[in-house]
Design a protein around this motif. Structure first.
Motif, PDB file in Angstrom:
ATOM      1  N   GLN A  44       0.836  -1.200   0.000  1.00 17.80           N
ATOM      2  CA  GLN A  44       0.000   0.000   0.000  1.00 17.80           C
ATOM      3  C   GLN A  44       0.876   1.256   0.000  1.00 17.80           C
ATOM      4  O   GLN A  44       0.567   2.246  -0.662  1.00 17.80           O
ATOM      5  N   GLY A  45       2.012   1.192   0.693  1.00 18.53           N
ATOM      6  CA  GLY A  45       2.945   2.307   0.673  1.00 18.53           C
ATOM      7  C   GLY A  45       3.600   2.467  -0.684  1.00 18.53           C
ATOM      8  O   GLY A  45       3.730   3.581  -1.206  1.00 18.53           O
ATOM      9  N   GLU A  57      -6.082  -5.645  -3.515  1.00 17.77           N
ATOM     10  CA  GLU A  57      -7.235  -6.270  -2.865  1.00 17.77           C
ATOM     11  C   GLU A  57      -6.689  -7.141  -1.737  1.00 17.77           C
ATOM     12  O   GLU A  57      -5.719  -7.875  -1.932  1.00 17.77           O
ATOM     13  N   ALA A  58      -7.278  -7.047  -0.570  1.00 18.28           N
ATOM     14  CA  ALA A  58      -6.887  -7.911   0.548  1.00 18.28           C
ATOM     15  C   ALA A  58      -7.927  -9.021   0.697  1.00 18.28           C
ATOM     16  O   ALA A  58      -9.133  -8.751   0.673  1.00 18.28           O
ATOM     17  N   ILE A  59      -7.458 -10.268   0.821  1.00 23.65           N
ATOM     18  CA  ILE A  59      -8.376 -11.413   0.906  1.00 23.65           C
ATOM     19  C   ILE A  59      -7.926 -12.358   2.025  1.00 23.65           C
ATOM     20  O   ILE A  59      -6.759 -12.738   2.086  1.00 23.65           O
ATOM     21  N   THR A  60      -8.856 -12.715   2.878  1.00 28.43           N
ATOM     22  CA  THR A  60      -8.595 -13.704   3.928  1.00 28.43           C
ATOM     23  C   THR A  60      -9.482 -14.925   3.716  1.00 28.43           C
ATOM     24  O   THR A  60     -10.692 -14.777   3.491  1.00 28.43           O
ATOM     25  N   VAL A  61      -8.893 -16.097   3.771  1.00 26.15           N
ATOM     26  CA  VAL A  61      -9.665 -17.337   3.789  1.00 26.15           C
ATOM     27  C   VAL A  61      -9.855 -17.733   5.251  1.00 26.15           C
ATOM     28  O   VAL A  61      -8.900 -18.086   5.938  1.00 26.15           O
ATOM     29  N   ASP A  62     -11.087 -17.616   5.742  1.00 28.56           N
ATOM     30  CA  ASP A  62     -11.414 -17.983   7.118  1.00 28.56           C
ATOM     31  C   ASP A  62     -11.634 -19.494   7.151  1.00 28.56           C
ATOM     32  O   ASP A  62     -12.567 -20.010   6.535  1.00 28.56           O
ATOM     33  N   LEU A  63     -10.775 -20.210   7.879  1.00 27.92           N
ATOM     34  CA  LEU A  63     -10.847 -21.671   7.905  1.00 27.92           C
ATOM     35  C   LEU A  63     -12.016 -22.195   8.734  1.00 27.92           C
ATOM     36  O   LEU A  63     -12.341 -23.376   8.661  1.00 27.92           O
ATOM     37  N   ILE A  73      -8.252  -6.334  11.511  1.00 30.20           N
ATOM     38  CA  ILE A  73      -7.776  -6.326  10.128  1.00 30.20           C
ATOM     39  C   ILE A  73      -8.754  -5.567   9.232  1.00 30.20           C
ATOM     40  O   ILE A  73      -8.336  -4.819   8.342  1.00 30.20           O
ATOM     41  N   ARG A  74     -10.045  -5.735   9.469  1.00 26.89           N
ATOM     42  CA  ARG A  74     -11.041  -4.965   8.706  1.00 26.89           C
ATOM     43  C   ARG A  74     -10.799  -3.470   8.880  1.00 26.89           C
ATOM     44  O   ARG A  74     -10.833  -2.690   7.913  1.00 26.89           O
ATOM     45  N   LYS A  75     -10.547  -3.058  10.112  1.00 34.43           N
ATOM     46  CA  LYS A  75     -10.320  -1.642  10.402  1.00 34.43           C
ATOM     47  C   LYS A  75      -9.054  -1.145   9.714  1.00 34.43           C
ATOM     48  O   LYS A  75      -9.032  -0.048   9.148  1.00 34.43           O
ATOM     49  N   LEU A  76      -7.996  -1.967   9.752  1.00 34.38           N
ATOM     50  CA  LEU A  76      -6.741  -1.577   9.106  1.00 34.38           C
ATOM     51  C   LEU A  76      -6.940  -1.388   7.601  1.00 34.38           C
ATOM     52  O   LEU A  76      -6.451  -0.411   7.022  1.00 34.38           O
ATOM     53  N   CYS A  77      -7.650  -2.309   6.968  1.00 33.99           N
ATOM     54  CA  CYS A  77      -7.887  -2.204   5.522  1.00 33.99           C
ATOM     55  C   CYS A  77      -8.688  -0.948   5.189  1.00 33.99           C
ATOM     56  O   CYS A  77      -8.437  -0.299   4.167  1.00 33.99           O
ATOM     57  N   GLU A  78      -9.638  -0.602   6.048  1.00 37.94           N
ATOM     58  CA  GLU A  78     -10.403   0.640   5.854  1.00 37.94           C
ATOM     59  C   GLU A  78      -9.479   1.844   5.942  1.00 37.94           C
ATOM     60  O   GLU A  78      -9.560   2.778   5.130  1.00 37.94           O
ATOM     61  N   GLU A  79      -8.563   1.825   6.932  1.00 35.71           N
ATOM     62  CA  GLU A  79      -7.629   2.948   7.109  1.00 35.71           C
ATOM     63  C   GLU A  79      -6.679   3.070   5.916  1.00 35.71           C
ATOM     64  O   GLU A  79      -6.312   4.185   5.515  1.00 35.71           O
ATOM     65  N   LEU A  80      -6.278   1.932   5.358  1.00 33.10           N
ATOM     66  CA  LEU A  80      -5.357   1.940   4.225  1.00 33.10           C
ATOM     67  C   LEU A  80      -6.087   2.096   2.890  1.00 33.10           C
ATOM     68  O   LEU A  80      -5.455   2.171   1.835  1.00 33.10           O
ATOM     69  N   ASN A  81      -7.432   2.089   2.950  1.00 32.30           N
ATOM     70  CA  ASN A  81      -8.263   2.208   1.746  1.00 32.30           C
ATOM     71  C   ASN A  81      -8.002   1.060   0.769  1.00 32.30           C
ATOM     72  O   ASN A  81      -7.905   1.250  -0.442  1.00 32.30           O
TER      73      ASN A  81
END
Length: 249
Positions: A44-45, A57-63, A73-81
């Motif tokens: 992102q930087g 795009e950020a993607i997490t596979v929730d097992l 992590i949701r909040k971080l992605c929002e902050e990083l847009n």
């Protein structure tokens, strides 16, 4: 480690192994651990000033482990847009409850990668960035030597023709110690792994072996890494060394 140092090492890998092209849509596989969150920060930087424009795009596979908290992590992605997708699965139940696998890592990795790749294609991405760092590169070489009898490690850039997808590893010049330093400095919202097999794998054995070797023979880790990147390993792309000013990110 500061963000500028992280981006500098990331750009070194991106440039020397031609990982990013104009118009790329890059998915970042977010496991929830320190490595993938550090990679997200790095890309992102880099995105802000890199001469070739690309999207993330950020993607997490929730097992499917209970109490796996992704709110930070949701909040971080929002902050990083950065757009964030969570793929809900029942992989944990299938492996540990239904099949009761005694050696679950291989099957889990295969199922997780399949779910991730499907989500990547649905999101219209042509590349996926994995958060493997320098120590991972060396540990993989040790595992290959010990268990396969060959000198090998995963490639910085790999095209998967069946998926029409390119895998890149932009953190290959970043040490795990630097990742830990970055995690502590920027207080990354790590989602703790809830896997019962965590810490009991062959990779953990290789990690401990590398740590011990480097204690007994200081500098051996760097020498091993140099041997890998200069070893003309089959399947590795051509390296294009770049010289940069120290002040340049």
């Amino acid at each position: 480690m500061k963000l500028q140092q992280l981006m500098s090492l990331t750009r070194k890998a991106v440039d020397e192994y031609e990982m990013i092209e104009e118009g790329d849509r890059i998915a970042v596989g977010i496991s929830g651990g320190k490595d993938s969150l550090t990679l997200l920060y790095a890309l992102q930087g880099l995105q802000r000033f890199y001469p070739k424009h690309f999207e993330l795009e950020a993607i997490t596979v929730d097992l499917g482990h209970e109490n796996f908290d992704l709110s930070g992590i949701r909040k971080l992605c929002e902050e990083l847009n950065v757009p964030y997708t969570v793929v809900e699965t029942e992989i944990a139940d299938i492996i540990f409850k239904e099949r009761k696998e005694s050696n679950p890592c291989s099957l889990c990795a295969k199922m997780r990668k399949g779910a991730l790749n499907e989500a990547i294609k649905q999101r219209g991405c042509n590349k996926v960035a994995y958060a493997h760092h320098k120590d991972d590169v060396i540990e993989t070489m040790l595992l290959s030597l010990i268990f396969e009898g060959r000198f090998h490690s995963f490639s910085p850039r790999t095209y998967l023709d069946r998926m029409d997808l390119t895998v890149i590893r932009p953190m290959m010049f970043v040490s795990e110690a630097d990742v830990i330093g970055f995690q502590n400095k920027y207080r990354l919202p790590v989602a703790k792994s809830l896997c019962p097999a965590d810490g009991h794998t062959k990779r953990e054995y290789a990690k401990n072996l590398l740590r011990q070797l480097n204690l007994e023979f200081p500098g051996v880790k760097e020498r091993m890494f140099s041997a890998i990147i200069n070893g003309n390993i089959e399947g590795w792309p051509r390296r294009i060394p770049h010289t940069r000013q120290k002040s340049e990110a």
